[in-house]
Design a protein around this motif. Structure first.
Motif, PDB file in Angstrom:
ATOM      1  N   LEU A  35       5.228   5.492  14.441  1.00  0.00           N
ATOM      2  CA  LEU A  35       3.868   5.901  14.103  1.00  0.00           C
ATOM      3  C   LEU A  35       3.025   6.080  15.365  1.00  0.00           C
ATOM      4  O   LEU A  35       2.275   7.054  15.488  1.00  0.00           O
ATOM      5  N   PRO A  60       0.824  -1.218   0.000  1.00  0.00           N
ATOM      6  CA  PRO A  60       0.000   0.000   0.000  1.00  0.00           C
ATOM      7  C   PRO A  60       0.853   1.261   0.000  1.00  0.00           C
ATOM      8  O   PRO A  60       1.925   1.309   0.602  1.00  0.00           O
ATOM      9  N   LYS A  61       0.377   2.304  -0.680  1.00  0.00           N
ATOM     10  CA  LYS A  61       1.104   3.563  -0.707  1.00  0.00           C
ATOM     11  C   LYS A  61       0.963   4.338   0.599  1.00  0.00           C
ATOM     12  O   LYS A  61       1.875   5.050   1.003  1.00  0.00           O
ATOM     13  N   GLU A  62      -0.207   4.195   1.261  1.00  0.00           N
ATOM     14  CA  GLU A  62      -0.397   4.882   2.543  1.00  0.00           C
ATOM     15  C   GLU A  62       0.537   4.255   3.573  1.00  0.00           C
ATOM     16  O   GLU A  62       0.518   3.052   3.807  1.00  0.00           O
ATOM     17  N   LEU A  63       1.352   5.087   4.204  1.00  0.00           N
ATOM     18  CA  LEU A  63       2.394   4.549   5.082  1.00  0.00           C
ATOM     19  C   LEU A  63       1.862   3.720   6.254  1.00  0.00           C
ATOM     20  O   LEU A  63       2.432   2.667   6.552  1.00  0.00           O
ATOM     21  N   PRO A  64       0.809   4.143   6.949  1.00  0.00           N
ATOM     22  CA  PRO A  64       0.317   3.286   8.041  1.00  0.00           C
ATOM     23  C   PRO A  64      -0.109   1.903   7.553  1.00  0.00           C
ATOM     24  O   PRO A  64       0.184   0.891   8.202  1.00  0.00           O
ATOM     25  N   ARG A  65      -0.786   1.861   6.393  1.00  0.00           N
ATOM     26  CA  ARG A  65      -1.186   0.561   5.846  1.00  0.00           C
ATOM     27  C   ARG A  65       0.033  -0.221   5.374  1.00  0.00           C
ATOM     28  O   ARG A  65       0.085  -1.456   5.492  1.00  0.00           O
ATOM     29  N   ALA A  66       1.034   0.488   4.849  1.00  0.00           N
ATOM     30  CA  ALA A  66       2.251  -0.198   4.413  1.00  0.00           C
ATOM     31  C   ALA A  66       2.958  -0.851   5.598  1.00  0.00           C
ATOM     32  O   ALA A  66       3.484  -1.971   5.486  1.00  0.00           O
ATOM     33  N   ARG A  86       1.314   9.570  16.618  1.00  0.00           N
ATOM     34  CA  ARG A  86      -0.113   9.718  16.884  1.00  0.00           C
ATOM     35  C   ARG A  86      -0.372  10.230  18.300  1.00  0.00           C
ATOM     36  O   ARG A  86      -1.292  11.026  18.521  1.00  0.00           O
ATOM     37  N   TRP A 115       1.139  -4.001   6.425  1.00  0.00           N
ATOM     38  CA  TRP A 115       1.386  -5.016   5.389  1.00  0.00           C
ATOM     39  C   TRP A 115       2.760  -5.653   5.582  1.00  0.00           C
ATOM     40  O   TRP A 115       2.897  -6.878   5.560  1.00  0.00           O
TER      41      TRP A 115
END
Length: 239
Positions: free
Chosen positions: A65, A18-24, A69, A27
């Protein structure tokens, strides 16, 4: 020989990571954990050391991350506190400047008063119209039991530096009434009454807009406390 149409790969192209860093991060942590299982790295052409390095990076990224947050939440809370305090400060200062101007007008030497206060003397101009009258009141019960009252108050052109004086009259359960008493002065079209007497069945608020030279017509807002509290319970249960 004809080509078997069922053998063609018709799956749309989707990026693997995924391009979105949190999702990356999620993954990579999931996949690296799988690749690190005994014997898996060799089966898929990876080095065990390389997979271990990837797991370490994913863990550090996840920790960073989480820290970001937490800091973001703290910053939002600090920003809210700053804005509330700055608005309260400005309203308070506006009220005191209005008092200084009133004192200067009543004194024999207004120039000396303005010089001592280090504020500019108002420019000489035609009398500004009176401020408007409060209207369209809304009432909300706050979690701590206080009452927040908001209202609209349109003003004629040329009216500036308006403050709102709020008076309160408490009625008992059987409809008894007392006199209006001063509650607060605010620079916003809202105020909070956090000291409603226990047992009061109804409260009347008298709101009047003021400038340094004029005052508007008072407007009364009546609050039946049982209705407000019942509405708050209904909304709370719905939430």
């Amino acid at each position: 020989m004809p080509t078997d149409p069922t053998s063609a790969d018709t799956t749309p192209h989707v990026p693997t990571i995924p391009k979105e860093l949190p999702r990356a991060i999620d993954w990579v942590r999931i996949h690296a954990a799988g690749w690190a299982q005994p014997g898996v790295a060799e089966q898929i052409g990876l080095r065990v050391q390389g997979v271990a390095e990837l797991e370490g990076l994913a863990g550090e990224a996840a920790d960073a991350l989480a820290e970001y947050r937490r800091a973001e939440a703290e910053l939002a809370a600090l920003g809210q506190r700053y804005r509330l305090l700055a608005r309260a400060m400005r309203a308070n200062a506006s009220g005191q400047v209005a008092q200084i101007r009133g004192y200067a007008r009543a004194s024999g030497e207004p120039g000396a008063v303005y010089a001592a206060a280090k504020i500019c003397r108002p420019a000489t101009r035609g009398a500004a119209p009176a401020p408007g009258t409060a209207t369209r009141f809304t009432t909300r019960l706050l979690p701590d039991g206080g009452l927040e009252v908001a209202f609209r108050c349109p003003h004629p052109k040329g009216v500036e530096h308006v403050t709102y004086t709020v008076e309160r009259r408490v009625g008992g359960q059987v409809g008894g009434r007392g006199p209006f008493e001063y509650l607060t002065t605010t620079g916003e079209r809202r105020f909070v009454d956090d000291a409603v007497p226990v047992g009061a069945g109804r409260v009347d608020y008298l709101v009047r807009a003021r400038t340094s030279t004029r005052e508007g017509k008072p407007a009364m807002h009546q609050v039946r406390l049982g209705t407000v509290r019942e509405d708050a319970r209904v909304h709370g249960a719905a939430a």
